[in-house]
Design a protein around this motif. Structure first.
Motif, PDB file in Angstrom:
ATOM      1  N   SER A  40       0.941  -1.091   0.272  1.00 42.31           N
ATOM      2  CA  SER A  40       0.110   0.273  -0.032  1.00 42.31           C
ATOM      3  C   SER A  40       0.929   1.123  -0.048  1.00 42.31           C
ATOM      4  O   SER A  40       0.608   2.254  -0.799  1.00 42.31           O
ATOM      5  CB  SER A  40      -1.027   0.027   0.999  1.00 42.31           C
ATOM      6  OG  SER A  40      -1.706   1.129   1.206  1.00 42.31           O
ATOM      7  N   TRP A  41       1.955   1.371   0.571  1.00 43.32           N
ATOM      8  CA  TRP A  41       2.953   2.123   0.659  1.00 43.32           C
ATOM      9  C   TRP A  41       3.704   2.356  -0.534  1.00 43.32           C
ATOM     10  O   TRP A  41       3.943   3.576  -1.240  1.00 43.32           O
ATOM     11  CB  TRP A  41       3.933   2.210   1.921  1.00 43.32           C
ATOM     12  CG  TRP A  41       3.442   2.525   3.130  1.00 43.32           C
ATOM     13  CD1 TRP A  41       2.521   1.852   3.857  1.00 43.32           C
ATOM     14  CD2 TRP A  41       3.512   3.845   4.141  1.00 43.32           C
ATOM     15  NE1 TRP A  41       1.913   2.416   5.220  1.00 43.32           N
ATOM     16  CE2 TRP A  41       2.642   3.762   5.196  1.00 43.32           C
ATOM     17  CE3 TRP A  41       4.109   5.006   3.445  1.00 43.32           C
ATOM     18  CZ2 TRP A  41       2.502   4.708   5.949  1.00 43.32           C
ATOM     19  CZ3 TRP A  41       4.070   6.112   4.325  1.00 43.32           C
ATOM     20  CH2 TRP A  41       3.398   6.101   5.579  1.00 43.32           C
ATOM     21  N   ILE A  42       4.136   1.240  -0.933  1.00 40.52           N
ATOM     22  CA  ILE A  42       4.963   1.145  -2.540  1.00 40.52           C
ATOM     23  C   ILE A  42       4.016   1.593  -3.459  1.00 40.52           C
ATOM     24  O   ILE A  42       4.664   2.485  -4.473  1.00 40.52           O
ATOM     25  CB  ILE A  42       5.299  -0.161  -2.679  1.00 40.52           C
ATOM     26  CG1 ILE A  42       6.327  -0.736  -1.696  1.00 40.52           C
ATOM     27  CG2 ILE A  42       5.999  -0.346  -3.891  1.00 40.52           C
ATOM     28  CD1 ILE A  42       6.861  -2.215  -1.842  1.00 40.52           C
ATOM     29  N   ALA A  88       1.398   3.880  -3.405  1.00 37.53           N
ATOM     30  CA  ALA A  88       0.859   5.109  -3.073  1.00 37.53           C
ATOM     31  C   ALA A  88       0.933   6.067  -4.250  1.00 37.53           C
ATOM     32  O   ALA A  88       2.104   6.217  -4.851  1.00 37.53           O
ATOM     33  CB  ALA A  88       1.338   5.761  -1.829  1.00 37.53           C
ATOM     34  N   GLY A  89       0.027   6.957  -4.500  1.00 38.96           N
ATOM     35  CA  GLY A  89       0.418   7.846  -5.715  1.00 38.96           C
ATOM     36  C   GLY A  89       1.269   8.800  -5.560  1.00 38.96           C
ATOM     37  O   GLY A  89       1.969   9.148  -6.572  1.00 38.96           O
ATOM     38  N   ASP A  90       1.154   9.580  -4.459  1.00 41.26           N
ATOM     39  CA  ASP A  90       1.924  10.722  -4.030  1.00 41.26           C
ATOM     40  C   ASP A  90       3.325  10.722  -3.740  1.00 41.26           C
ATOM     41  O   ASP A  90       4.253  11.123  -4.217  1.00 41.26           O
ATOM     42  CB  ASP A  90       1.142  11.717  -3.046  1.00 41.26           C
ATOM     43  CG  ASP A  90      -0.037  12.054  -3.563  1.00 41.26           C
ATOM     44  OD1 ASP A  90      -0.235  12.379  -4.821  1.00 41.26           O
ATOM     45  OD2 ASP A  90      -1.080  12.271  -2.711  1.00 41.26           O
ATOM     46  N   PHE A  91       3.595   9.505  -3.081  1.00 40.48           N
ATOM     47  CA  PHE A  91       4.869   9.350  -2.475  1.00 40.48           C
ATOM     48  C   PHE A  91       5.529   7.759  -2.906  1.00 40.48           C
ATOM     49  O   PHE A  91       6.336   7.219  -1.940  1.00 40.48           O
ATOM     50  CB  PHE A  91       5.081   9.577  -1.112  1.00 40.48           C
ATOM     51  CG  PHE A  91       3.858   8.925  -0.159  1.00 40.48           C
ATOM     52  CD1 PHE A  91       4.098   7.694   0.419  1.00 40.48           C
ATOM     53  CD2 PHE A  91       2.752   9.462   0.224  1.00 40.48           C
ATOM     54  CE1 PHE A  91       3.224   7.067   1.055  1.00 40.48           C
ATOM     55  CE2 PHE A  91       1.552   8.890   0.926  1.00 40.48           C
ATOM     56  CZ  PHE A  91       1.805   7.725   1.317  1.00 40.48           C
ATOM     57  N   GLY A  92       4.484   7.030  -3.587  1.00 37.49           N
ATOM     58  CA  GLY A  92       4.897   5.556  -3.475  1.00 37.49           C
ATOM     59  C   GLY A  92       6.362   5.281  -4.452  1.00 37.49           C
ATOM     60  O   GLY A  92       6.486   6.027  -5.049  1.00 37.49           O
ATOM     61  N   VAL A  93       6.759   4.161  -3.642  1.00 35.92           N
ATOM     62  CA  VAL A  93       8.222   4.133  -4.360  1.00 35.92           C
ATOM     63  C   VAL A  93       8.191   3.732  -5.976  1.00 35.92           C
ATOM     64  O   VAL A  93       8.871   4.017  -6.674  1.00 35.92           O
ATOM     65  CB  VAL A  93       9.113   2.802  -3.251  1.00 35.92           C
ATOM     66  CG1 VAL A  93      10.343   2.407  -4.249  1.00 35.92           C
ATOM     67  CG2 VAL A  93       9.088   3.284  -2.109  1.00 35.92           C
ATOM     68  N   LEU A  94       7.340   2.822  -6.336  1.00 35.25           N
ATOM     69  CA  LEU A  94       7.044   2.148  -7.575  1.00 35.25           C
ATOM     70  C   LEU A  94       6.902   3.525  -8.643  1.00 35.25           C
ATOM     71  O   LEU A  94       7.518   3.528  -9.392  1.00 35.25           O
ATOM     72  CB  LEU A  94       5.611   1.371  -7.777  1.00 35.25           C
ATOM     73  CG  LEU A  94       5.416   0.856  -9.017  1.00 35.25           C
ATOM     74  CD1 LEU A  94       6.720  -0.161  -9.484  1.00 35.25           C
ATOM     75  CD2 LEU A  94       4.080  -0.076  -8.985  1.00 35.25           C
ATOM     76  N   ASN A  95       6.175   4.589  -8.260  1.00 35.79           N
ATOM     77  CA  ASN A  95       5.821   5.782  -9.192  1.00 35.79           C
ATOM     78  C   ASN A  95       7.338   6.499  -9.200  1.00 35.79           C
ATOM     79  O   ASN A  95       7.929   6.657 -10.341  1.00 35.79           O
ATOM     80  CB  ASN A  95       4.859   6.792  -8.803  1.00 35.79           C
ATOM     81  CG  ASN A  95       3.307   6.096  -9.201  1.00 35.79           C
ATOM     82  OD1 ASN A  95       3.469   5.758  -9.928  1.00 35.79           O
ATOM     83  ND2 ASN A  95       2.478   6.649  -8.431  1.00 35.79           N
ATOM     84  N   THR A  96       8.000   6.292  -8.272  1.00 36.24           N
ATOM     85  CA  THR A  96       9.508   7.072  -8.341  1.00 36.24           C
ATOM     86  C   THR A  96      10.396   6.272  -9.118  1.00 36.24           C
ATOM     87  O   THR A  96      11.064   6.804  -9.999  1.00 36.24           O
ATOM     88  CB  THR A  96      10.028   7.272  -6.913  1.00 36.24           C
ATOM     89  OG1 THR A  96       9.103   7.906  -6.235  1.00 36.24           O
ATOM     90  CG2 THR A  96      11.232   7.881  -6.953  1.00 36.24           C
ATOM     91  N   ILE A  97      10.503   5.062  -9.188  1.00 38.13           N
ATOM     92  CA  ILE A  97      11.235   3.955  -9.864  1.00 38.13           C
ATOM     93  C   ILE A  97      10.716   4.352 -11.414  1.00 38.13           C
ATOM     94  O   ILE A  97      11.739   4.302 -12.494  1.00 38.13           O
ATOM     95  CB  ILE A  97      11.073   2.642  -9.523  1.00 38.13           C
ATOM     96  CG1 ILE A  97      11.894   2.504  -8.100  1.00 38.13           C
ATOM     97  CG2 ILE A  97      11.992   1.785 -10.255  1.00 38.13           C
ATOM     98  CD1 ILE A  97      11.686   1.024  -7.442  1.00 38.13           C
ATOM     99  N   LYS A 131      -4.080   2.661  -6.392  1.00 41.17           N
ATOM    100  CA  LYS A 131      -4.971   2.051  -5.619  1.00 41.17           C
ATOM    101  C   LYS A 131      -6.663   2.901  -5.924  1.00 41.17           C
ATOM    102  O   LYS A 131      -7.635   1.996  -5.667  1.00 41.17           O
ATOM    103  CB  LYS A 131      -4.479   2.339  -4.154  1.00 41.17           C
ATOM    104  CG  LYS A 131      -3.270   1.646  -4.032  1.00 41.17           C
ATOM    105  CD  LYS A 131      -3.096   1.752  -2.373  1.00 41.17           C
ATOM    106  CE  LYS A 131      -2.666   3.356  -1.937  1.00 41.17           C
ATOM    107  NZ  LYS A 131      -2.306   3.432  -0.475  1.00 41.17           N
ATOM    108  N   SER A 132      -6.404   4.108  -6.490  1.00 34.77           N
ATOM    109  CA  SER A 132      -7.677   4.547  -6.656  1.00 34.77           C
ATOM    110  C   SER A 132      -8.085   4.819  -8.140  1.00 34.77           C
ATOM    111  O   SER A 132      -9.154   5.321  -8.467  1.00 34.77           O
ATOM    112  CB  SER A 132      -7.613   6.096  -5.838  1.00 34.77           C
ATOM    113  OG  SER A 132      -6.403   6.925  -6.465  1.00 34.77           O
ATOM    114  N   ASP A 133      -7.099   4.601  -9.051  1.00 31.48           N
ATOM    115  CA  ASP A 133      -7.741   4.501 -10.405  1.00 31.48           C
ATOM    116  C   ASP A 133      -8.343   3.443 -10.836  1.00 31.48           C
ATOM    117  O   ASP A 133      -7.910   2.272 -10.642  1.00 31.48           O
ATOM    118  CB  ASP A 133      -6.452   4.883 -11.303  1.00 31.48           C
ATOM    119  CG  ASP A 133      -6.774   5.638 -12.754  1.00 31.48           C
ATOM    120  OD1 ASP A 133      -7.873   4.822 -13.441  1.00 31.48           O
ATOM    121  OD2 ASP A 133      -5.885   6.026 -13.380  1.00 31.48           O
TER     122      ASP A 133
END
Length: 300
Positions: A131-133, A135-144, A158-160
């Motif tokens: 759930s943290w990975i 996360a849209g705003d601060f998630g690690v996956l989006n950053t990578i 999670k929300s789309d």
């Protein structure tokens, strides 16, 4: 009488006692709840009649009502996506890892052991981590993904509605890959090395050895892994409340989580039991196909 007690200590009687104890355990903790659940699916059950066994008979009305629910086909589609995508991801990655660690290199056993961490972790813990990975705003996956240039804008996993079911699929693949790897590694270890050496002497390359030796010799193991994967994936529950809670608008809800919502959020226990019986029939059908497809190998 003394002969009977002697057999209980060491003999056929002792074997029967062990088998009987196991059967009683399964009957008490699995068989009776299953029968009770099936009975509930044919009755009218509410908060006032939940504690009784004799309730108004509903026949197949609950099954018809479940199919007529507006979200039924959406949940059915999500269940198919979740099951087949999870099984495919777990099997492909698990098989690849099993083949990789089958090669003899320093530290292979230690590294393979680290992969088992995901399997022994509780589902709710795995769900909280992902759930943290995701996360849209601060998630690690989006950053990578942004650093690699794969995406340009933030993806709200999670929300789309277009990605919510895939968020749970990704977490479930991570959770179940180690189990697939472990079982497939055992199957690989049982294949005689002489077969590979003979094929290599005949000029077979790596792909030919995999296609003509590994896959045929792993057929029963692969069938067992896929059957257990189907059962385990259909039973998966913890990831959904931890990551998406079935939302938004049921776009990530599957049959197991929908059954729980019906029973313990809407207090419609009859429909919740009906959905779980439908899931049980699906698992039973898949199990019969697996047993029939590997019956000749068991006999041999």
């Amino acid at each position: 009488m003394s002969r009977f007690f002697n057999s209980l200590r060491d003999g056929v009687g002792f074997d029967l006692v062990l088998v009987g104890a196991a059967l009683l355990f399964l009957l008490a903790l699995a068989g009776l709840p299953l029968l009770y659940n099936v009975l509930m699916s044919f009755q009218q059950v509410d908060m006032f009649t939940l504690g009784t066994l004799i309730r108004p008979w509903a026949g197949f009305t609950n099954y018809v009502d479940v199919v007529r629910q507006p979200e039924f086909w959406l949940v059915a589609r999500n269940t198919l996506i979740f099951v087949f995508a999870s099984m495919a991801g777990q099997f492909v990655i698990g098989f690849s890892l099993a083949l990789f660690f089958a090669q003899k290199f320093p530290g292979a056993a230690t590294i393979r052991g680290l992969f088992l961490v995901s399997w022994v972790m509780p589902g709710l813990v795995v769900g909280a981590i992902w759930s943290w990975i995701l996360a849209g705003d601060f998630g690690v996956l989006n950053t990578i993904l942004k650093s690699l240039g794969i995406i340009q804008e933030t993806v709200f996993w999670k929300s789309d509605p277009n990605y919510s079911i895939w968020a749970v699929v990704i977490a479930n693949i991570w959770l179940g890959t180690a189990f697939n790897m472990l079982l497939l590694a055992v199957g690989l270890a049982a294949i005689p090395r002489d077969l590979y050496e003979a094929a290599e002497l005949d000029g077979a390359n790596a792909f030919q050895r995999f296609w003509t030796i590994t896959l045929p010799m792993m057929r029963s193991t692969i069938g067992a892994v896929l059957s257990l994967g189907l059962i385990g994936t259909l039973q998966q529950f913890d990831l959904f409340p931890a990551i998406t809670e079935g939302g938004p608008a049921n776009t990530s809800s599957v049959a197991g989580y929908w059954s729980w919502q019906m029973s313990f959020q809407l207090y419609d226990f009859a429909k919740g039991a009906t959905i779980s019986v439908m899931m049980f029939l699906l698992v039973l059908f898949a199990s019969v196909i697996y047993v029939r497809s590997t019956r000749h190998e068991v006999r041999g």
